[in-house]
Design a protein around this motif. Sequence first.
Motif, mmCIF file in Angstrom:
data_model
loop_
_atom_site.group_PDB
_atom_site.id
_atom_site.type_symbol
_atom_site.label_atom_id
_atom_site.label_comp_id
_atom_site.label_asym_id
_atom_site.label_seq_id
_atom_site.Cartn_x
_atom_site.Cartn_y
_atom_site.Cartn_z
ATOM 1 N N ARG A 73 -16.052 -2.121 -3.944
ATOM 2 C CA ARG A 73 -16.558 -3.489 -3.780
ATOM 3 C C ARG A 73 -15.602 -4.531 -4.338
ATOM 4 N NH1 ARG A 73 -22.061 -3.386 -2.429
ATOM 5 N NH2 ARG A 73 -23.016 -1.354 -2.747
ATOM 6 N N SER A 74 -14.661 -4.091 -5.169
ATOM 7 C CA SER A 74 -13.705 -5.009 -5.784
ATOM 8 C C SER A 74 -12.515 -4.203 -6.284
ATOM 9 C CB SER A 74 -14.368 -5.743 -6.954
ATOM 10 O OG SER A 74 -13.476 -6.684 -7.509
ATOM 11 N N LEU A 75 -11.450 -4.898 -6.641
ATOM 12 C CA LEU A 75 -10.278 -4.262 -7.218
ATOM 13 C C LEU A 75 -10.001 -4.852 -8.588
ATOM 14 C CD1 LEU A 75 -7.742 -4.191 -4.234
ATOM 15 C CD2 LEU A 75 -9.176 -2.321 -5.084
ATOM 16 N N ARG A 92 -0.481 -9.160 -0.653
ATOM 17 C CA ARG A 92 -1.251 -9.937 -1.632
ATOM 18 C C ARG A 92 -2.556 -10.425 -1.031
ATOM 19 N NH1 ARG A 92 1.754 -14.411 -2.708
ATOM 20 N NH2 ARG A 92 0.324 -15.034 -4.326
ATOM 21 N N ALA A 93 -2.530 -10.793 0.246
ATOM 22 C CA ALA A 93 -3.755 -11.251 0.916
ATOM 23 C C ALA A 93 -4.799 -10.137 0.994
ATOM 24 C CB ALA A 93 -3.426 -11.769 2.317
ATOM 25 N N ALA A 94 -4.362 -8.920 1.287
ATOM 26 C CA ALA A 94 -5.295 -7.793 1.350
ATOM 27 C C ALA A 94 -5.925 -7.537 -0.016
ATOM 28 C CB ALA A 94 -4.589 -6.544 1.867
ATOM 29 N N VAL A 95 -5.108 -7.587 -1.074
ATOM 30 C CA VAL A 95 -5.624 -7.403 -2.429
ATOM 31 C C VAL A 95 -6.595 -8.524 -2.767
ATOM 32 C CG1 VAL A 95 -4.990 -7.378 -4.887
ATOM 33 C CG2 VAL A 95 -3.619 -6.096 -3.219
ATOM 34 N N ARG A 96 -6.239 -9.744 -2.424
ATOM 35 C CA ARG A 96 -7.092 -10.905 -2.681
ATOM 36 C C ARG A 96 -8.426 -10.796 -1.951
ATOM 37 N NH1 ARG A 96 -3.572 -14.495 -1.308
ATOM 38 N NH2 ARG A 96 -4.181 -14.649 0.858
ATOM 39 N N ASP A 97 -8.408 -10.317 -0.710
ATOM 40 C CA ASP A 97 -9.643 -10.183 0.070
ATOM 41 C C ASP A 97 -10.662 -9.288 -0.631
ATOM 42 O OD1 ASP A 97 -8.686 -11.827 2.070
ATOM 43 O OD2 ASP A 97 -8.256 -10.193 3.469
ATOM 44 N N LEU A 98 -10.201 -8.237 -1.275
ATOM 45 C CA LEU A 98 -11.123 -7.318 -1.927
ATOM 46 C C LEU A 98 -11.282 -7.609 -3.412
ATOM 47 C CD1 LEU A 98 -12.996 -4.905 -1.598
ATOM 48 C CD2 LEU A 98 -11.027 -3.402 -1.965
ATOM 49 N N GLY A 99 -10.220 -8.029 -4.070
ATOM 50 C CA GLY A 99 -10.274 -8.192 -5.525
ATOM 51 C C GLY A 99 -10.398 -9.612 -6.027
ATOM 52 N N GLY A 100 -10.055 -10.575 -5.193
ATOM 53 C CA GLY A 100 -10.076 -11.966 -5.626
ATOM 54 C C GLY A 100 -8.685 -12.442 -6.015
ATOM 55 N N PRO A 101 -8.526 -13.751 -6.195
ATOM 56 C CA PRO A 101 -7.204 -14.339 -6.415
ATOM 57 C C PRO A 101 -6.552 -13.969 -7.742
ATOM 58 C CG PRO A 101 -8.894 -16.013 -6.656
ATOM 59 C CD PRO A 101 -9.574 -14.775 -6.138
ATOM 60 N N ASP A 102 -7.332 -13.554 -8.732
ATOM 61 C CA ASP A 102 -6.760 -13.233 -10.037
ATOM 62 C C ASP A 102 -6.358 -11.767 -10.184
ATOM 63 O OD1 ASP A 102 -7.071 -15.865 -10.897
ATOM 64 O OD2 ASP A 102 -9.125 -15.492 -11.573
ATOM 65 N N THR A 103 -6.603 -10.960 -9.165
ATOM 66 C CA THR A 103 -6.264 -9.537 -9.250
ATOM 67 C C THR A 103 -4.757 -9.378 -9.394
ATOM 68 O OG1 THR A 103 -8.134 -9.038 -7.810
ATOM 69 C CG2 THR A 103 -6.505 -7.290 -8.126
ATOM 70 N N PRO A 110 11.817 1.506 -7.510
ATOM 71 C CA PRO A 110 11.677 2.934 -7.184
ATOM 72 C C PRO A 110 11.703 3.870 -8.391
ATOM 73 C CG PRO A 110 13.051 1.871 -5.557
ATOM 74 C CD PRO A 110 12.807 0.857 -6.646
ATOM 75 N N ASP A 111 12.345 3.465 -9.486
ATOM 76 C CA ASP A 111 12.357 4.314 -10.681
ATOM 77 C C ASP A 111 11.111 4.119 -11.546
ATOM 78 O OD1 ASP A 111 12.761 1.876 -11.972
ATOM 79 O OD2 ASP A 111 14.668 2.448 -12.873
ATOM 80 N N GLY A 112 10.184 3.257 -11.098
ATOM 81 C CA GLY A 112 8.941 3.019 -11.818
ATOM 82 C C GLY A 112 8.990 1.874 -12.803
ATOM 83 N N THR A 113 10.136 1.238 -12.956
ATOM 84 C CA THR A 113 10.272 0.102 -13.864
ATOM 85 C C THR A 113 9.510 -1.102 -13.313
ATOM 86 O OG1 THR A 113 12.470 0.857 -14.496
ATOM 87 C CG2 THR A 113 11.909 -1.421 -15.020
ATOM 88 N N LEU A 114 8.639 -1.672 -14.128
ATOM 89 C CA LEU A 114 7.887 -2.853 -13.711
ATOM 90 C C LEU A 114 8.831 -4.038 -13.557
ATOM 91 C CD1 LEU A 114 5.094 -4.130 -13.144
ATOM 92 C CD2 LEU A 114 5.001 -4.684 -15.594
ATOM 93 N N LYS A 115 8.837 -4.641 -12.355
ATOM 94 C CA LYS A 115 9.687 -5.815 -12.099
ATOM 95 C C LYS A 115 8.904 -7.106 -12.276
ATOM 96 C CE LYS A 115 11.343 -4.644 -7.944
ATOM 97 N NZ LYS A 115 12.244 -4.510 -6.774
ATOM 98 N N SER A 116 7.622 -7.103 -11.868
ATOM 99 C CA SER A 116 6.830 -8.322 -11.994
ATOM 100 C C SER A 116 5.346 -8.009 -11.856
ATOM 101 C CB SER A 116 7.223 -9.354 -10.930
ATOM 102 O OG SER A 116 6.872 -8.895 -9.633
ATOM 103 N N THR A 117 4.554 -8.933 -12.334
ATOM 104 C CA THR A 117 3.110 -8.895 -12.130
ATOM 105 C C THR A 117 2.733 -10.265 -11.587
ATOM 106 O OG1 THR A 117 2.794 -7.371 -13.967
ATOM 107 C CG2 THR A 117 0.853 -8.557 -13.202
ATOM 108 N N THR A 118 2.103 -10.265 -10.413
ATOM 109 C CA THR A 118 1.760 -11.501 -9.728
ATOM 110 C C THR A 118 0.280 -11.492 -9.375
ATOM 111 O OG1 THR A 118 3.939 -11.397 -8.669
ATOM 112 C CG2 THR A 118 2.339 -12.927 -7.713
ATOM 113 N N PRO A 119 -0.443 -12.584 -9.630
ATOM 114 C CA PRO A 119 -1.832 -12.638 -9.160
ATOM 115 C C PRO A 119 -1.857 -12.591 -7.621
ATOM 116 C CG PRO A 119 -1.320 -14.501 -10.601
ATOM 117 C CD PRO A 119 -0.048 -13.792 -10.332
ATOM 118 N N ALA A 120 -2.920 -12.035 -7.074
ATOM 119 C CA ALA A 120 -3.032 -11.959 -5.615
ATOM 120 C C ALA A 120 -2.995 -13.346 -4.993
ATOM 121 C CB ALA A 120 -4.308 -11.215 -5.217
ATOM 122 N N GLY A 121 -3.404 -14.363 -5.748
ATOM 123 C CA GLY A 121 -3.259 -15.754 -5.299
ATOM 124 C C GLY A 121 -4.405 -16.279 -4.471
#
Length: 122
Positions: A73-75, A92-103, A110-121
Amino acid sequence: MLSTMTESTGIDPEDSKIITLARSARARNGVPEGAAVRDETGRTYVAGTVELDSLKLSALRTAVAMAVASGARSLEAAAVVTAADAPADADRAAVRDLGGPDTPVLLAAPDGTLKSTTPAGT
């Protein structure tokens, strides 16, 4: 007070888990992207890029579709492992549709290093 962040990476352990799952899907399937999402109950859904003649989906949109098809029901969060510099707007739009803009959408190399964290918007 205990922190939910791991000291070595500064990433929440649950977020680290979905990055690891996404990275594994990418490697296992030999696809350009791997993705994982975590729903409101803590369940995870993992997918790779889909490239058929009749159907093309990014890994993240596929993971969101799997969550929806399974009754989510949400993410809470989403992660994509890719060589790209930013998550695609459609992802991001797909994530936003299910989770909301703050998800949060975590983008990892590819090596698993986190490059960024962005809200779905919005």
